[in-house]
Design a protein around this motif. Structure first.
Motif, mmCIF file in Angstrom:
data_model
loop_
_atom_site.group_PDB
_atom_site.id
_atom_site.type_symbol
_atom_site.label_atom_id
_atom_site.label_comp_id
_atom_site.label_asym_id
_atom_site.label_seq_id
_atom_site.Cartn_x
_atom_site.Cartn_y
_atom_site.Cartn_z
ATOM 1 N N CYS A 32 0.842 -1.186 0.000
ATOM 2 C CA CYS A 32 0.000 0.000 0.000
ATOM 3 C C CYS A 32 0.886 1.248 0.000
ATOM 4 O O CYS A 32 1.776 1.369 0.836
ATOM 5 C CB CYS A 32 -0.908 -0.010 1.233
ATOM 6 S SG CYS A 32 -1.801 1.550 1.448
ATOM 7 N N TYR A 58 0.138 4.107 0.885
ATOM 8 C CA TYR A 58 -0.186 5.004 1.998
ATOM 9 C C TYR A 58 0.378 4.500 3.321
ATOM 10 O O TYR A 58 0.839 5.286 4.132
ATOM 11 C CB TYR A 58 -1.706 5.184 2.114
ATOM 12 C CG TYR A 58 -2.333 5.675 0.828
ATOM 13 C CD1 TYR A 58 -2.044 6.955 0.344
ATOM 14 C CD2 TYR A 58 -3.185 4.859 0.085
ATOM 15 C CE1 TYR A 58 -2.587 7.414 -0.843
ATOM 16 C CE2 TYR A 58 -3.745 5.310 -1.102
ATOM 17 C CZ TYR A 58 -3.445 6.582 -1.561
ATOM 18 O OH TYR A 58 -3.979 7.023 -2.736
ATOM 19 N N CYS A 59 0.310 3.181 3.559
ATOM 20 C CA CYS A 59 0.748 2.675 4.867
ATOM 21 C C CYS A 59 1.751 1.525 4.779
ATOM 22 O O CYS A 59 2.266 1.067 5.791
ATOM 23 C CB CYS A 59 -0.458 2.248 5.707
ATOM 24 S SG CYS A 59 -1.223 0.725 5.127
ATOM 25 N N ALA A 73 1.227 -1.517 4.006
ATOM 26 C CA ALA A 73 0.665 -2.838 4.291
ATOM 27 C C ALA A 73 0.717 -3.739 3.054
ATOM 28 O O ALA A 73 0.630 -3.263 1.923
ATOM 29 C CB ALA A 73 -0.774 -2.694 4.766
ATOM 30 N N CYS A 102 -6.783 -1.638 0.555
ATOM 31 C CA CYS A 102 -5.973 -1.831 1.758
ATOM 32 C C CYS A 102 -6.921 -1.845 2.952
ATOM 33 O O CYS A 102 -7.981 -1.230 2.923
ATOM 34 C CB CYS A 102 -4.956 -0.703 1.894
ATOM 35 S SG CYS A 102 -3.984 -0.815 3.410
ATOM 36 N N GLY A 122 -5.859 -0.892 5.994
ATOM 37 C CA GLY A 122 -5.305 0.064 6.954
ATOM 38 C C GLY A 122 -6.294 1.186 7.241
ATOM 39 O O GLY A 122 -7.233 1.420 6.479
ATOM 40 N N HIS A 153 -6.900 4.372 6.817
ATOM 41 C CA HIS A 153 -6.619 5.625 6.100
ATOM 42 C C HIS A 153 -7.546 5.740 4.905
ATOM 43 O O HIS A 153 -8.124 4.762 4.444
ATOM 44 C CB HIS A 153 -5.156 5.671 5.644
ATOM 45 C CG HIS A 153 -4.734 4.482 4.811
ATOM 46 N ND1 HIS A 153 -5.141 4.287 3.520
ATOM 47 C CD2 HIS A 153 -3.939 3.422 5.123
ATOM 48 C CE1 HIS A 153 -4.611 3.160 3.064
ATOM 49 N NE2 HIS A 153 -3.890 2.614 4.003
#
Ligand SMILES: [Zn+2]
Length: 331
Positions: A37, A39-40, A42, A56, A58, A60
Motif C-alpha cells: 500500500c 499510503y501505509c 501494508a 488496503c 489500513g 486511512h
C-alpha cells in the motif's frame, strides 16, 4: 519483463492485455512480487480485478489505490494500455513526438497527449549522476545555445557578430540552454539557464565537474576565470576554421543540433519551463543512445524510462496554472 518485445507494435499488443499491464507494473514497482500500500506500506491487500484497484485494510483514506498511484501517472484517466506504449514511443523516437502525433497514435485528445508527454519527460529526468571529468576522467565540453526568437539556430559567436555591442539576451525573445558533455562518459547534462552571466555558467561547472578536469569552452568572457578555479581550461575560437587537437566543443554542438532538429519539427512552445522538459527528454535519448560500448535496444530504453516513474508527480495545475484533468477512473 519485456523479454521478446522488440517493437512498438509488440509493446502495444502486449499492453493491450490488462493482466499483462498489471504483471508488468507489479514487477516494476515491487520487484519482490508483493504489492504494498503506498499510503501505509501494508501488504494485506485485495486485488479487485473489475475495478482494477487494490484495497488496503489500513486505517486511512482513500483505502483503494491503483497501479498508477504514487507514480507520474497518478490520477490519470488514461489506461496503462496507452501509457506504456506512450513511454515506448517517447523513449525511442529520434526527434521527439508532438502532442498532435501522440493524440493521433493513441486516440486521446491533444490536450491529454500534451499532459502525458510532460509527465513522461518528468520520469525521464536523470538521477543526480557522478561528477564529470576528474584527473582520470575525460575532458568536458561546455557550451550554451539560444532557442527561439530571431537568433534561433545561430551560434553565439555569429550572434555577437550580428548584434555588435548589444547584450545578446536583449536581441530577441529566446531561451538559453547550457550544457556539458563528458567525452569519456559520453554523457550530456543540459538545462535552461536564466542568463549567461559568469556566475551562472561557472556555478554549473563548479557543481558538476571535478577540479583539475580539462574544460573546453568558447571564448566567452563568462568562462575566463576557470583556470583560477583549478580547471585546465582551453578555448575554441569559432571564427577559425581548424580544430586544435582535442580542443573543441563539437560534441556538445552536435547535441545542440539534435535538440534543435527536434524542436523545429515537433515543438512550438519555447517557454523556459516547457523547454526544460524537452531538453530533459533529448538528454535522456542522447545518454541512452545505442553505441558500440553500450548496445541498448528499444526495450532497454523503455525500461530505463519506466523504471523512474515512482515517487514523482506533476499535476495539470502545476503545468498550466489551471485546474483541468482530475482524478477519476483507475486503469
Ligand atoms: Zn494502506
Amino acid at each position: 519483463m519485456v523479454d521478446g518485445i522488440k517493437t512498438l507494435q509488440q509493446a502495444i499488443q502486449h499492453f493491450a492485455d490488462k493482466e499483462n499491464c498489471r504483471e508488468f507494473m507489479v514487477f516494476l514497482r515491487w520487484p519482490d512480487g508483493t504489492p504494498k500500500c503506498p499510503y501505509c506500506g501494508a501488504t494485506k491487500l485485495t486485488w479487485m480485478a473489475k475495478a482494477y484497484q487494490y484495497r488496503c485494510y489500513g486505517d486511512h483514506k482513500p483505502q483503494k489505490f491503483s497501479l498508477k498511484t504514487g507514480t507520474v501517472m497518478e490520477d490519470s484517466p488514461i489506461g496503462l494500455d496507452k501509457w506504456l506504449p506512450a513511454f515506448w514511443l517517447l523513449a525511442n523516437c529520434k526527434n521527439g513526438i508532438s502532442s498532435y502525433e501522440l493524440h493521433r497514435a493513441l486516440g486521446v485528445t491533444q490536450k491529454t497527449a500534451w499532459f502525458m508527454l510532460h509527465r513522461i519527460r518528468l520520469a525521464m529526468e536523470a538521477q543526480p549522476g557522478v561528477m564529470f571529468g576528474g584527473p582520470e576522467g575525460g575532458p568536458v565540453e561546455v557550451d550554451e545555445t539560444y532557442v527561439g526568437g530571431k537568433v534561433r539556430n545561430m551560434h553565439r559567436s555569429k550572434v555577437r557578430e550580428k548584434y555588435k555591442g548589444l547584450p545578446v539576451q536583449a536581441t530577441a525573445a529566446k531561451a538559453i540552454v547550457a550544457g556539458m558533455l563528458d567525452r569519456d562518459l559520453r554523457e550530456v547534462r543540459a538545462k535552461v539557464i536564466p542568463n549567461t552571466r559568469r556566475d551562472t555558467l561557472q556555478n554549473m561547472i563548479l557543481d558538476g565537474v571535478h577540479k583539475n578536469s580539462s574544460v573546453y569552452t568558447d571564448e566567452s568572457q563568462a568562462y575566463y576565470k576557470l583556470a583560477e578555479k583549478q580547471f585546465v581550461h582551453d578555448t575554441v575560437n569559432h571564427m577559425e576554421e581548424y580544430v586544435r587537437g582535442q580542443v573543441h566543443t563539437n560534441g556538445i554542438e552536435n547535441f545542440w543540433s539534435l535538440l534543435k532538429r527536434g524542436l523545429k519539427g515537433t515543438y512550438v512552445a519555447v517557454e523556459p519551463f516547457h523547454l526544460d522538459a524537452y531538453v530533459t527528454e533529448q538528454v535522456f535519448r542522447y545518454n541512452n543512445r545505442t553505441t558500440k560500448d553500450n548496445p541498448l535496444n528499444d526495450a532497454d530504453r523503455f525500461m530505463l524510462a519506466v523504471s523512474q516513474i515512482v515517487g514523482k508527480r506533476l499535476t495539470y495545475a502545476e503545468l498550466t496554472g489551471k485546474v483541468g484533468e482530475t482524478s477519476a477512473e483507475p486503469f
